[in-house]
Design an enzyme around this catalytic site. Sequence first.
Site, PDB file in Angstrom:
ATOM      1  N   ASP A  52       0.854  -1.189   0.000  1.00 40.93           N
ATOM      2  CA  ASP A  52       0.000   0.000   0.000  1.00 40.93           C
ATOM      3  C   ASP A  52       0.898   1.250   0.000  1.00 40.93           C
ATOM      4  O   ASP A  52       1.849   1.315  -0.777  1.00 40.93           O
ATOM      5  CB  ASP A  52      -0.959  -0.040   1.196  1.00 40.93           C
TER       6      ASP A  52
ATOM      7  N   HIS B 156      -4.462  -7.941   0.476  1.00 34.16           N
ATOM      8  CA  HIS B 156      -3.770  -6.658   0.581  1.00 34.16           C
ATOM      9  C   HIS B 156      -2.943  -6.525   1.856  1.00 34.16           C
ATOM     10  O   HIS B 156      -1.867  -5.934   1.840  1.00 34.16           O
ATOM     11  CB  HIS B 156      -4.815  -5.548   0.522  1.00 34.16           C
TER      12      HIS B 156
ATOM     13  N   TYR C 291      -2.878  11.062   1.173  1.00 29.93           N
ATOM     14  CA  TYR C 291      -3.459  10.984  -0.171  1.00 29.93           C
ATOM     15  C   TYR C 291      -3.410  12.346  -0.843  1.00 29.93           C
ATOM     16  O   TYR C 291      -3.090  12.458  -2.026  1.00 29.93           O
ATOM     17  CB  TYR C 291      -4.908  10.487  -0.086  1.00 29.93           C
TER      18      TYR C 291
END
Length: 376
Positions: A177, A354, A303
């Site tokens: 990630d 993930h 982000y």
Amino acid sequence: MTPDVSPFRIDVGSEILDDLRTRLARTRWPEAECVDDWSQGMPLAYTRDLADYWADGYDWRAREAALNRFDHFTTEIDGLDIHFIHQRSPHHDAFPLVITHGWPGSIVEFHKVIEPLVNPASGRAEDAFHVVCPSLPGYGFSGKPTRTGWGVEKIAQTWETLMGRLGYDRYGAQGGDWGAAVTTQMGRNRGHCVAIHLNMPIGRPTAEALANPTEEEQRALAALAEHRRWGTGYSKQQSTRPQTLGYGLVDSPVGQMAWIIEKFWAWMDCDGHPENVLSRDELLDNVMVYWVTGTAASSARLYWESFKVWGEMDRVELPTGVAAFPGELLKSPRSWCESIYNVTHWSAMPRGGHFAAFEQPELFVDDVRAFFANFR
């Protein structure tokens, strides 16, 4: 330990736990979803059940003590306190390894892999690691940036500083990630990092794949299209208006829980339910790291800072190992990665998604150990 590094212990105040129980009891619930699955989000019945357990069955003090079995520290780098686990192996010449989490993960993801990496069952020094697990800036027990600029590039430089401060002039890096983005940037920077290992490589379709895809590439392209259609709402919000989102999530424990748990359902290889892979205690441990630190907004800002880096594809020339888990959020075939990375090791895993270290710790440890055996 250098003078710039201070011991740290997780010790959440009782008033924070009392406030959590009060907020859970006063939750204002929405009506149930209009479908019989997770397609509109985390179902009401499961959300209420998990919230009830969080309020009345979950024992944070026991979970806190379990996390404190590791050696925690903080150090200030460029004006920001960085929290990290630094678990040294009993084998003096073990290989140093920095492992980086992403969103909505935390250091909790690594609680099942630190000990076998540090003190391998084989008893052999050549299988052992000195493990460093930092909390990303704005995440968990690290400080929250008060100015812009704390994106992936700066974090990669910060980890280089951290590893040097701990006395490591040669080390490896691992991540998934956002941890994969940071680790990829460390591979570009070189510094004292000698090799990187990823469980979510950042690949891109080749021209040949778009024109004449193989069966594997067809599946990858279909998965990417599905994710873009149904799975990117969270990232659009966090990359554009993290502050607005933060007001709701920092105020509502159920909101924070649902925002995170829905992603564990979606991104794990869990056959339709997150508790098929992780216990509810483990799921809530991770949620608690966000709740008790109030880091919904500060974590989302990564982000806003760095979402563009996923499109920056300067090649990584350092040797790169990849553990490709079948349930991964973004499935990049090896052919998509080789123009981005100097791939010297590729493992197609039989199961897992993930949150690789959290979901399949034995597979994760074995692959990390196999890859870095070439760089000791």
